[in-house]
Write an enzyme that holds these catalytic residues in place. Structure first.
Site, PDB file in Angstrom:
ATOM      1  N   GLY A   1       0.814  -1.216   0.000  1.00  0.00           N
ATOM      2  CA  GLY A   1       0.000   0.000   0.000  1.00  0.00           C
ATOM      3  C   GLY A   1       0.840   1.254   0.000  1.00  0.00           C
ATOM      4  O   GLY A   1       0.521   2.232   0.679  1.00  0.00           O
ATOM      5  N   SER A   2       1.919   1.239  -0.799  1.00  0.00           N
ATOM      6  CA  SER A   2       2.861   2.368  -0.770  1.00  0.00           C
ATOM      7  C   SER A   2       2.834   3.205  -2.035  1.00  0.00           C
ATOM      8  O   SER A   2       3.789   3.919  -2.341  1.00  0.00           O
ATOM      9  CB  SER A   2       4.285   1.856  -0.510  1.00  0.00           C
ATOM     10  OG  SER A   2       4.636   0.818  -1.401  1.00  0.00           O
TER      11      SER A   2
ATOM     12  N   LEU B   1      -4.658  -7.436  -3.132  1.00  0.00           N
ATOM     13  CA  LEU B   1      -4.343  -8.386  -2.072  1.00  0.00           C
ATOM     14  C   LEU B   1      -5.539  -9.166  -1.554  1.00  0.00           C
ATOM     15  O   LEU B   1      -5.380 -10.030  -0.688  1.00  0.00           O
ATOM     16  CB  LEU B   1      -3.681  -7.642  -0.906  1.00  0.00           C
ATOM     17  CG  LEU B   1      -2.295  -7.071  -1.196  1.00  0.00           C
ATOM     18  CD1 LEU B   1      -1.762  -6.324   0.015  1.00  0.00           C
ATOM     19  CD2 LEU B   1      -1.338  -8.173  -1.623  1.00  0.00           C
TER      20      LEU B   1
ATOM     21  N   ASN C   1       1.036  -2.241   5.277  1.00  0.00           N
ATOM     22  CA  ASN C   1       0.314  -0.984   5.386  1.00  0.00           C
ATOM     23  C   ASN C   1      -0.977  -0.966   4.573  1.00  0.00           C
ATOM     24  O   ASN C   1      -1.857  -0.149   4.830  1.00  0.00           O
ATOM     25  CB  ASN C   1       1.228   0.166   4.928  1.00  0.00           C
ATOM     26  CG  ASN C   1       0.503   1.490   4.860  1.00  0.00           C
ATOM     27  OD1 ASN C   1       0.256   2.132   5.867  1.00  0.00           O
ATOM     28  ND2 ASN C   1       0.129   1.899   3.645  1.00  0.00           N
TER      29      ASN C   1
ATOM     30  N   SER D   1      -4.447   1.399  13.665  1.00  0.00           N
ATOM     31  CA  SER D   1      -5.048   2.735  13.735  1.00  0.00           C
ATOM     32  C   SER D   1      -5.507   2.998  15.160  1.00  0.00           C
ATOM     33  O   SER D   1      -5.758   2.057  15.928  1.00  0.00           O
ATOM     34  CB  SER D   1      -6.254   2.817  12.783  1.00  0.00           C
ATOM     35  OG  SER D   1      -6.995   4.004  12.978  1.00  0.00           O
TER      36      SER D   1
ATOM     37  N   TYR E   1     -14.440  -1.279   9.857  1.00  0.00           N
ATOM     38  CA  TYR E   1     -13.075  -0.750   9.871  1.00  0.00           C
ATOM     39  C   TYR E   1     -12.496  -0.789  11.276  1.00  0.00           C
ATOM     40  O   TYR E   1     -11.372  -1.277  11.492  1.00  0.00           O
ATOM     41  CB  TYR E   1     -13.073   0.676   9.334  1.00  0.00           C
ATOM     42  CG  TYR E   1     -11.709   1.322   9.262  1.00  0.00           C
ATOM     43  CD1 TYR E   1     -10.851   1.047   8.198  1.00  0.00           C
ATOM     44  CD2 TYR E   1     -11.280   2.213  10.240  1.00  0.00           C
ATOM     45  CE1 TYR E   1      -9.605   1.643   8.119  1.00  0.00           C
ATOM     46  CE2 TYR E   1     -10.030   2.813  10.173  1.00  0.00           C
ATOM     47  CZ  TYR E   1      -9.200   2.527   9.113  1.00  0.00           C
ATOM     48  OH  TYR E   1      -7.958   3.115   9.038  1.00  0.00           O
TER      49      TYR E   1
ATOM     50  N   THR F   1     -13.346  -2.608  13.832  1.00  0.00           N
ATOM     51  CA  THR F   1     -13.148  -3.983  14.283  1.00  0.00           C
ATOM     52  C   THR F   1     -11.927  -4.608  13.611  1.00  0.00           C
ATOM     53  O   THR F   1     -11.150  -5.331  14.245  1.00  0.00           O
ATOM     54  CB  THR F   1     -14.401  -4.830  13.998  1.00  0.00           C
ATOM     55  OG1 THR F   1     -15.552  -4.179  14.552  1.00  0.00           O
ATOM     56  CG2 THR F   1     -14.282  -6.209  14.617  1.00  0.00           C
TER      57      THR F   1
ATOM     58  N   ILE G   1      -4.888  11.380  10.058  1.00  0.00           N
ATOM     59  CA  ILE G   1      -3.847  11.735   9.095  1.00  0.00           C
ATOM     60  C   ILE G   1      -4.539  12.051   7.774  1.00  0.00           C
ATOM     61  O   ILE G   1      -5.346  11.255   7.289  1.00  0.00           O
ATOM     62  CB  ILE G   1      -2.859  10.572   8.881  1.00  0.00           C
ATOM     63  CG1 ILE G   1      -2.304  10.054  10.208  1.00  0.00           C
ATOM     64  CG2 ILE G   1      -1.749  10.995   7.932  1.00  0.00           C
ATOM     65  CD1 ILE G   1      -1.382  10.991  10.937  1.00  0.00           C
TER      66      ILE G   1
END
Length: 252
Positions: free
Chosen positions: A15-16, A58, A84, A137, A150, A152, A183
């Site tokens: 995830g970059s 993924l 990530n 998170s 999200y 959970t 963020i």
């Protein structure tokens, strides 16, 4: 201190292609690591020309194993994995569908688990130590409205980090995490911009350091956890939120 340098490390950062993942990958490169970037879309222009970029969705069950195999082909001495990749698929809870719930967990939790498994199997087979950092998170320990799946999934990652640290310690593989707070990223930009004045004013008071975070704020914590300076740290999660979760009310 030389202990903070990553000149002998080779890392895959999932995830970059943008946001926090891109900032982390860039930070690792700046610290001296060789970095493989990953995203689910074709290679974006921001990826450095001399860096490997692997494209993969993924969610399919075979995808984590395939991605790790491709990463080791590109960089045989890979010893660092940053998990990530993740996303948000929530709607108000009474409208939540099984499909949305399962998609959230397939990407955020299941893919992460089996990326780690494939990566660890390779290191163990080669009798090499390694380092893993997982992005969870603050939603993993503080709930948010209309964010049940999200939240959970991020809570599951909190325990996954700790459990993997236990399971992989005897193999010399450290597992840690970061928990970003608010963020500004492409994932939440539309939500923030549609409420820009209200959101900014509220969080500038709620966040102790007085500002909403940037992806670059997460990079230093990950670089530290990957470095020799953190060689005696495993099973820990660094909260990167400017103090958002510290105070109940924030500043007046």
């Amino acid at each position: 201190m030389k202990a903070f340098l990553l000149t002998n490390r080779a890392a895959l950062v999932t995830g970059s292609s943008q946001g926090i993942g891109f900032a982390i990958a860039s930070g690792l490169r700046e610290a001296g690591a060789r970095v493989i970037y990953h995203g689910h879309a074709p290679r974006p222009a921001v990826i450095p020309e001399n860096a490997f970029y692997l494209q993969a969705d993924l969610i399919p069950s075979e995808a984590p194993s395939k991605l790790v195999t491709e990463a080791f082909t590109a960089e045989p001495l890979l010893d660092t994995l940053i998990c990530n990749a993740g996303s948000f698929f929530d709607v108000p809870f009474l409208e939540m569908t099984r499909e949305r719930w399962e998609t959230t967990f397939q990407l955020n939790v299941t893919a992460t688990c089996f990326l780690v498994q494939e990566f660890a199997r390779r290191l163990v087979a080669e009798k090499r130590s390694g380092c893993i950092v997982i992005t969870t998170s603050t939603n993993g320990f503080q709930a948010e409205t209309n964010s049940v799946a999200y939240d959970t999934s991020k809570g599951a990652l909190v325990m996954l980090i700790r459990s993997l640290a236990v399971s992989l310690a005897d193999h010399g593989i450290r597992v840690n995490g970061i928990a970003p707070g608010l963020i500004k990223t492409p994932l939440n930009a539309a939500w923030m911009e549609s409420r820009s004045n209200d959101v900014t004013q509220h969080y500038n008071k709620k966040i102790l350091l007085g500002r909403i975070g940037t992806p670059e704020d997460c990079a230093g914590a990950v670089a530290f956890l990957c470095s020799a300076a953190a060689s005696y740290i495993t099973g820990e999660i660094i909260t990167v939120d400017g103090g958002l979760t510290v105070a109940q009310i924030g500043k007046p």
